[in-house]
Scaffold this motif. Structure first.
Motif, mmCIF file in Angstrom:
data_model
loop_
_atom_site.group_PDB
_atom_site.id
_atom_site.type_symbol
_atom_site.label_atom_id
_atom_site.label_comp_id
_atom_site.label_asym_id
_atom_site.label_seq_id
_atom_site.Cartn_x
_atom_site.Cartn_y
_atom_site.Cartn_z
ATOM 1 N N ALA A 125 0.844 -1.187 -0.100
ATOM 2 C CA ALA A 125 -0.167 -0.010 0.081
ATOM 3 C C ALA A 125 0.867 1.093 -0.041
ATOM 4 O O ALA A 125 0.607 2.158 -0.707
ATOM 5 C CB ALA A 125 -0.860 -0.127 1.323
ATOM 6 N N ILE A 126 1.992 1.023 0.838
ATOM 7 C CA ILE A 126 2.677 2.372 0.819
ATOM 8 C C ILE A 126 3.571 2.659 -0.625
ATOM 9 O O ILE A 126 3.538 3.680 -1.058
ATOM 10 C CB ILE A 126 3.949 2.400 1.906
ATOM 11 C CG1 ILE A 126 3.187 2.515 3.473
ATOM 12 C CG2 ILE A 126 4.821 3.586 1.937
ATOM 13 C CD1 ILE A 126 3.880 2.006 4.495
ATOM 14 N N LEU A 246 10.468 -3.690 -1.177
ATOM 15 C CA LEU A 246 9.287 -2.582 -0.709
ATOM 16 C C LEU A 246 9.773 -1.741 0.400
ATOM 17 O O LEU A 246 9.576 -0.696 0.198
ATOM 18 C CB LEU A 246 8.024 -3.373 -0.479
ATOM 19 C CG LEU A 246 7.516 -4.086 -1.668
ATOM 20 C CD1 LEU A 246 6.137 -4.824 -1.027
ATOM 21 C CD2 LEU A 246 6.952 -3.137 -2.726
ATOM 22 N N PHE A 247 10.485 -2.134 1.150
ATOM 23 C CA PHE A 247 11.415 -1.490 2.292
ATOM 24 C C PHE A 247 12.063 -0.279 1.804
ATOM 25 O O PHE A 247 12.050 0.781 2.000
ATOM 26 C CB PHE A 247 12.045 -2.257 3.560
ATOM 27 C CG PHE A 247 11.256 -2.684 4.634
ATOM 28 C CD1 PHE A 247 10.501 -1.791 5.439
ATOM 29 C CD2 PHE A 247 10.901 -4.072 4.855
ATOM 30 C CE1 PHE A 247 9.627 -2.230 6.518
ATOM 31 C CE2 PHE A 247 9.865 -4.450 5.914
ATOM 32 C CZ PHE A 247 9.546 -3.485 7.018
ATOM 33 N N ALA A 252 13.511 5.091 -0.094
ATOM 34 C CA ALA A 252 14.059 5.891 -1.083
ATOM 35 C C ALA A 252 12.892 6.802 -1.519
ATOM 36 O O ALA A 252 13.280 8.103 -1.981
ATOM 37 C CB ALA A 252 14.320 4.982 -2.492
ATOM 38 N N ALA A 253 11.800 6.495 -1.407
ATOM 39 C CA ALA A 253 10.803 7.752 -1.623
ATOM 40 C C ALA A 253 10.449 8.743 -0.450
ATOM 41 O O ALA A 253 10.316 9.913 -0.930
ATOM 42 C CB ALA A 253 9.549 6.955 -1.858
ATOM 43 N N ALA A 254 10.508 8.184 0.862
ATOM 44 C CA ALA A 254 10.233 9.170 1.785
ATOM 45 C C ALA A 254 11.432 9.717 2.497
ATOM 46 O O ALA A 254 11.616 10.959 2.848
ATOM 47 C CB ALA A 254 9.524 8.382 3.023
ATOM 48 N N LEU A 255 12.507 9.078 2.848
ATOM 49 C CA LEU A 255 13.771 9.460 3.619
ATOM 50 C C LEU A 255 14.592 10.195 2.693
ATOM 51 O O LEU A 255 15.388 11.189 3.057
ATOM 52 C CB LEU A 255 14.270 8.264 4.366
ATOM 53 C CG LEU A 255 13.444 7.521 5.370
ATOM 54 C CD1 LEU A 255 14.184 6.384 5.842
ATOM 55 C CD2 LEU A 255 12.907 8.483 6.453
ATOM 56 N N VAL A 286 -0.216 2.948 8.903
ATOM 57 C CA VAL A 286 0.051 1.790 8.133
ATOM 58 C C VAL A 286 1.568 1.657 8.462
ATOM 59 O O VAL A 286 2.121 0.426 8.581
ATOM 60 C CB VAL A 286 -0.234 1.947 6.679
ATOM 61 C CG1 VAL A 286 0.418 0.936 5.962
ATOM 62 C CG2 VAL A 286 -1.621 1.987 6.321
ATOM 63 N N PHE A 287 2.458 2.420 8.265
ATOM 64 C CA PHE A 287 3.773 2.285 8.434
ATOM 65 C C PHE A 287 4.157 2.171 9.824
ATOM 66 O O PHE A 287 5.036 1.162 10.195
ATOM 67 C CB PHE A 287 4.582 3.582 8.086
ATOM 68 C CG PHE A 287 6.097 3.139 8.103
ATOM 69 C CD1 PHE A 287 6.788 2.573 6.815
ATOM 70 C CD2 PHE A 287 7.097 3.413 9.077
ATOM 71 C CE1 PHE A 287 8.338 2.019 6.990
ATOM 72 C CE2 PHE A 287 8.404 3.064 9.310
ATOM 73 C CZ PHE A 287 8.821 2.321 7.954
#
Length: 414
Positions: A125-126, A246-247, A252-255, A286-287
């Motif tokens: 989902a994330i 996925l982690f 990579a997208a958020a941090l 969710v996270f």
């Protein structure tokens, strides 16, 4: 360091797949743990692995961050309770899981399966919401950049990541106990671990069994081993690789765009805060669920697996210890482990330091037992059951990797 070393995570899981194959081979063929097998090679290995099980996993890194992620999920970072209180709550939940049911493995498997579903669906989902095409391309490029190491990566951190990409350390050996509880192959003749607090015990012979290697039995053996290999390929190799990627995608997208490298208790919560900005409150929840499920499942697996490992080593290496049931030793060690972990959680050790220390020690023990597995399965199993050329070569490759890293890390420390 970004997603450019994704290849190392993929290699780490792939190498451990072959390690698992050979751990499973011995237990399916004999019904006994590989610890008992190692003691057949030399009695020294019993106390050696007992010490290594304790040394590699006694630091409660998973537990401290698991408790903190549960706190943030339920009451917020500034809510009720010091971090150690929430760590103790997670230990209490584990005690209920392991010492509540009559048959220990039944509830353990259900809880772990549920946590895996939460982790996988949450990560999907994330990734679906926050990962751009550029992020996917960068992760894909990192998966194909075999051998690339970013400048400045500490050898100990790389070793830690390689070991923990899968299970790592003595954790892979937990597999042999679950094969016995699942009644796979000759494990059907091994006793279950029953909860002595519920008034039931079962005789636990330490010696395994070697079946007559005739055509009929070898056919049954191949059917069991093929079933086991299929399960490992699907549930260990593919599922682990998929969720690790996925982690990485989520980080990579958020941090990565913000230049953030969380440490300490923030390991589980910094990304949750960013996802709240990117996805709304649902992203944070969710996270945090994924983080807690990931950490708690590891915490639960370590305590259960260590209790099984230590009770097996103690019970089978000391005739006087056999006056008590295997389940009795399991319960005593599980309670003792929870108690020690609860005390250690009062000290403000850095979770990252605990992770790296545990995994480096775990890598050292893998450098010992991987070559031993090659010898064990060729020396003590009958023809037709022994590993073939491909399995032997892949386990030898894993041995070379772990031995090389272990020597390098130890040399750096010395």
């Amino acid at each position: 360091f970004g997603p450019s070393m994704t290849w190392a995570a993929i290699v780490g899981v792939f190498l451990q797949l072959w390690v698992n194959f050979e751990i499973g081979r011995y237990t399916i063929a004999t019904g006994e743990s590989v610890y008992s097998g190692f003691s057949r090679i030399a009695r020294f290995f019993g106390p050696f692995f007992l010490c290594m099980v304790i040394a590699t996993t006694i630091l409660p890194g998973w537990a401290t961050v698991s408790g903190y992620s549960l706190k943030v999920l339920l009451v917020g970072a500034d809510g009720w309770g010091a971090p150690w209180i929430w760590t103790w709550i997670t230990f209490g939940l584990i005690a209920a899981c392991l010492l509540g049911p009559k048959y220990v493995y039944a509830l353990f498997e259900k809880v772990e399966s549920l946590l895996v579903v939460v982790i996988t669906l949450g990560l999907i989902a994330i990734a679906a919401r926050v990962a751009s095409a550029d992020v996917w391309r960068s992760v894909g490029a990192g998966a194909l950049a075999f051998g690339h190491i970013e400048p400045g990566v500490p050898a100990s951190d790389l070793f830690a990541a390689l070991v923990f990409a899968g299970i790592g350390g003595t954790g892979n050996i937990f597999l042999c106990f679950y094969l016995k509880d699942k009644r796979i192959g000759m494990g059907a003749l091994a006793p279950h671990v029953f909860n002595p607090l519920r008034g039931r015990s079962e005789a636990a012979p330490c010696a395994g069994y070697i079946f007559e290697p005739d055509a009929k039995n070898l056919g049954r053996w191949r059917a069991w081993f093929n079933h086991f290999r299929t399960e490992q390929v699907l549930l260990f190799w593919l599922c682990n690789t998929f969720t690790i990627i996925l982690f990485i995608v989520g980080a990579a997208a958020a941090l990565r765009p913000r230049g953030l490298v969380p440490d300490g208790f923030a390991l589980a919560t910094t990304q949750a805060g960013i996802l709240a900005e990117m996805m709304g409150k649902a992203g944070e929840v969710v996270f945090l669920l994924v983080a807690f499920a990931s950490l708690f499942s590891t915490q639960l697996g370590i305590i259960d697996g260590n209790a099984r490992s230590l009770s097996d080593i103690v019970h089978c290496s000391n005739p006087r210890a056999q006056k008590k049931s295997l389940g009795w030793w399991y319960a005593v060690i599980a309670v003792g482990w929870i108690g020690v972990g609860a005390v250690l959680s009062l000290f403000r050790f850095s979770p990252w330091w605990m992770f790296v220390t545990s995994s480096c020690l775990g890598g050292v023990v893998m450098a010992v037992y991987c070559p031993l597995l090659i010898f064990l399965n060729h020396r003590y199993l009958p023809k037709g059951v022994r590993p073939g050329l491909v399995h032997t070569a892949m386990l030898a490759l894993a041995s070379v990797v772990y031995v090389t890293f272990a020597v390098f890390v130890i040399a750096k420390l010395v």
